[in-house]
Enzyme design. Sequence first.
Site, PDB file in Angstrom:
ATOM      1  N   CYS A 196       0.818  -1.221   0.000  1.00 41.44           N
ATOM      2  CA  CYS A 196       0.000   0.000   0.000  1.00 41.44           C
ATOM      3  C   CYS A 196       0.848   1.265   0.000  1.00 41.44           C
ATOM      4  O   CYS A 196       1.966   1.263   0.501  1.00 41.44           O
ATOM      5  CB  CYS A 196      -0.882   0.026   1.239  1.00 41.44           C
ATOM      6  SG  CYS A 196      -1.892  -1.421   1.420  1.00 41.44           S
ATOM      7  N   GLY A 232      -0.919  -0.921   6.569  1.00 39.44           N
ATOM      8  CA  GLY A 232      -0.695  -1.773   7.745  1.00 39.44           C
ATOM      9  C   GLY A 232      -1.942  -2.596   8.030  1.00 39.44           C
ATOM     10  O   GLY A 232      -2.853  -2.672   7.204  1.00 39.44           O
ATOM     11  N   LYS A 284      25.660  -4.718 -15.186  1.00 38.46           N
ATOM     12  CA  LYS A 284      24.866  -4.699 -13.955  1.00 38.46           C
ATOM     13  C   LYS A 284      23.681  -5.654 -14.035  1.00 38.46           C
ATOM     14  O   LYS A 284      23.385  -6.366 -13.102  1.00 38.46           O
ATOM     15  CB  LYS A 284      24.382  -3.272 -13.687  1.00 38.46           C
ATOM     16  CG  LYS A 284      23.608  -3.120 -12.389  1.00 38.46           C
ATOM     17  CD  LYS A 284      24.512  -3.316 -11.187  1.00 38.46           C
ATOM     18  CE  LYS A 284      23.769  -3.440  -9.882  1.00 38.46           C
ATOM     19  NZ  LYS A 284      24.572  -4.158  -8.872  1.00 38.46           N
ATOM     20  N   LYS A 337      33.251 -11.511  -4.982  1.00 36.88           N
ATOM     21  CA  LYS A 337      33.521 -10.066  -4.956  1.00 36.88           C
ATOM     22  C   LYS A 337      34.973  -9.796  -5.312  1.00 36.88           C
ATOM     23  O   LYS A 337      35.279  -8.908  -6.099  1.00 36.88           O
ATOM     24  CB  LYS A 337      33.256  -9.462  -3.552  1.00 36.88           C
ATOM     25  CG  LYS A 337      31.850  -9.240  -3.118  1.00 36.88           C
ATOM     26  CD  LYS A 337      31.087  -8.178  -3.824  1.00 36.88           C
ATOM     27  CE  LYS A 337      30.382  -8.752  -5.022  1.00 36.88           C
ATOM     28  NZ  LYS A 337      29.031  -9.213  -4.844  1.00 36.88           N
TER      29      LYS A 337
HETATM   30  C1  F6R Z   1      27.874 -10.013  -8.492  1.00 39.76           C
HETATM   31  C2  F6R Z   1      26.619  -9.694  -9.167  1.00 39.76           C
HETATM   32  C3  F6R Z   1      26.007 -10.736 -10.032  1.00 39.76           C
HETATM   33  C4  F6R Z   1      24.485 -10.726  -9.876  1.00 39.76           C
HETATM   34  C5  F6R Z   1      23.851 -11.684 -10.878  1.00 39.76           C
HETATM   35  C6  F6R Z   1      22.360 -11.774 -10.689  1.00 39.76           C
HETATM   36  O1  F6R Z   1      28.334  -8.966  -7.733  1.00 39.76           O
HETATM   37  O2  F6R Z   1      26.114  -8.615  -9.038  1.00 39.76           O
HETATM   38  O3  F6R Z   1      26.521 -11.995  -9.759  1.00 39.76           O
HETATM   39  O4  F6R Z   1      24.172 -11.090  -8.577  1.00 39.76           O
HETATM   40  O5  F6R Z   1      24.116 -11.256 -12.178  1.00 39.76           O
HETATM   41  O6  F6R Z   1      21.754 -10.532 -10.841  1.00 39.76           O
HETATM   42  P1  F6R Z   1      20.340 -10.239 -10.265  1.00 39.76           P
HETATM   43  O7  F6R Z   1      20.421 -10.315  -8.787  1.00 39.76           O
HETATM   44  O8  F6R Z   1      19.977  -8.864 -10.758  1.00 39.76           O
HETATM   45  O9  F6R Z   1      19.419 -11.290 -10.813  1.00 39.76           O
END
Ligand code: F6R
Length: 615
Positions: free
Chosen positions: A2, A100, A610, A492
Amino acid sequence: MCGIVGAVAERNITAILLEGLKRLEYRGYDSAGVAVFTNDEKLERMRRPGKVSELENALEAEPLVGRLGIAHTRWATHGAPCERNAHPHFSGDLAVVHNGIIENHEALREQLKALGYVFTSDTDTEVIAHLLNHKLKDLPDLTAALKTTVKELHGAYGLAVISAKQPDRLVAARSGSPLVIGLGLGENFLASDQLALRQVTDRFMYLEEGDIAEIRRDSVHIWDVDGKAVERETVQYRDGAEAADKGEFRHFMLKEIHEQPSVVQRTLEGRLSPNGVLVQAFGPQAAELFAKVRNVQIVACGTSYHAGMVARYWLEELAGIPCQVEVASEFRYRKVVVQPDTLFVTISQSGETADTLAALRNAKELSREEGGYLASLAICNVGISSLVRESDLTLLTQAGREIGVASTKAFTTQLVGLLLLTLSLGQVRGTLAKGVEATLVEELRRLPTRLGEALAMDSTVEKIAELFAEKNHTLFLGRGAQFPVAMEGALKLKEISYIHAEAYPAGELKHGPLALVDNDMPVVTVAPNNELLEKLKSNLQEVRARGGQLIVFADERSGMTNGEGTHVVHMPHIHDILSPILYTIPLQLLSYYVAVLKGTDVDQPRNLAKSVTVE
Ligand code: F6R
């Protein structure tokens, strides 16, 4: 879920309310409504099931024009998603919107019916409108009446109220469901998320638990839970810059690492009751579906997959539910045997990862056939993503936009979401040990503070990073739920520093990888103070005996200390179940500082994107 928007101004506020609702659409909802004190001095409303655009079309046909109003997007919990149940709810001269759940709504409804109030909806919210109306009989001041009304409400609420009799103000109350006041010039606003108001202001005042606010065009007054007049800090955001600006930090990744206490806090907001988890945080049908769950299948990629691996330990240990976890790129092409009553869970920051989406679509195909999945649930950071749209249930992590390619704050908020899922499943199925839920909820509330303490070790970790500058390989070790944390640490490090890193369950060392250990192979370990600690210490001896350099992130109560070739960094003590979340922090910092030393492009490492929207 909501959403609330409110405004008191000198200009017509209907368009502002509608735009605010649109900005909250990503949360998911099934009806929308608006109430306006119109220029001809009447309280009028328009409500529509479905999208905000339906409401907008209705308002185009029959405009409501006024300078005071409230609006709402509802995600049905009590009562079907239809016009009659959509907010705002009226009682006499009052209009109320509510996020809520009021737990004692049935008892209040009976009392109010006995007093002659007629209910026109199935919602818990309507009791608030009638109760407040009733209080106004003895206490004609709207703000004063609201203060006494909330004392009788049990449960969670973020409330906004307007009255045709006192059209100089908007009043609001917060307990367990967030509210923020937007400050304008000669006009003020209210919303459940500041995003809804970014079009009209960049100055915000966040209400705290138990606060009551009286918002007029030219003033804001707030009282705390004890009724004491208080001032809340004004936070200013530079327009549009909140996520896209590195602020004081050298890289987005470092900024995002340091945001973790606040985004974890946001991910918990409105999802906890005093002693437990609010199951409806996963959607209105969650409780009914969760009661049937006998197995869980988690599918995700990369960092999100590691979050799923941690969840497996939690689901089996705490909720007693068998759990399988698999990377989406494998799962999608495999002929799977589905266990009966399996909840299919996807985890994704972006909600657009091609393999994860394909796995979900395959799973949904199967569920149409006999013996498919029970339902699908997405744990995701983007409300408008395909994964969320195509799943039956959703829990949105509130990590905010993550710009650094290496995922950090998305991971820790996913873990929080997965622990909420574990507790919800255990709660509904009655499989949690006595007292576990209340203890872990208490620990979750303290988690942002613990994360802040771990982040305060930033400069210690920066020094440790120097040990890696000339290395080409690293091993990460962990046991139990710390094994996936070690995997995340290794991922990482390789992603942003380009150092080859591998993670192993510490007990596997002697079955092969020990052959690699020498003076040039740093071995990073996470060592909370749990029943596996002594076993882990023996594994570390095996490394030392071969001349390996040890870097150990260990609980302050572990008894582990620095020695030759052993660097121990003490971590704040934390409940073992939450330790994977805390121990992730130093590993993120370590890879960050190693990458900075190596001079790589930290935020946009080579070859990576990304959001992986192609296979
Ligand atoms: C590592 C990283 C990737 C994502 C993966 C999945 O730092 O960012 O391994 O975790 O590409 O991405 P999502 O979570 O957007 O499905």
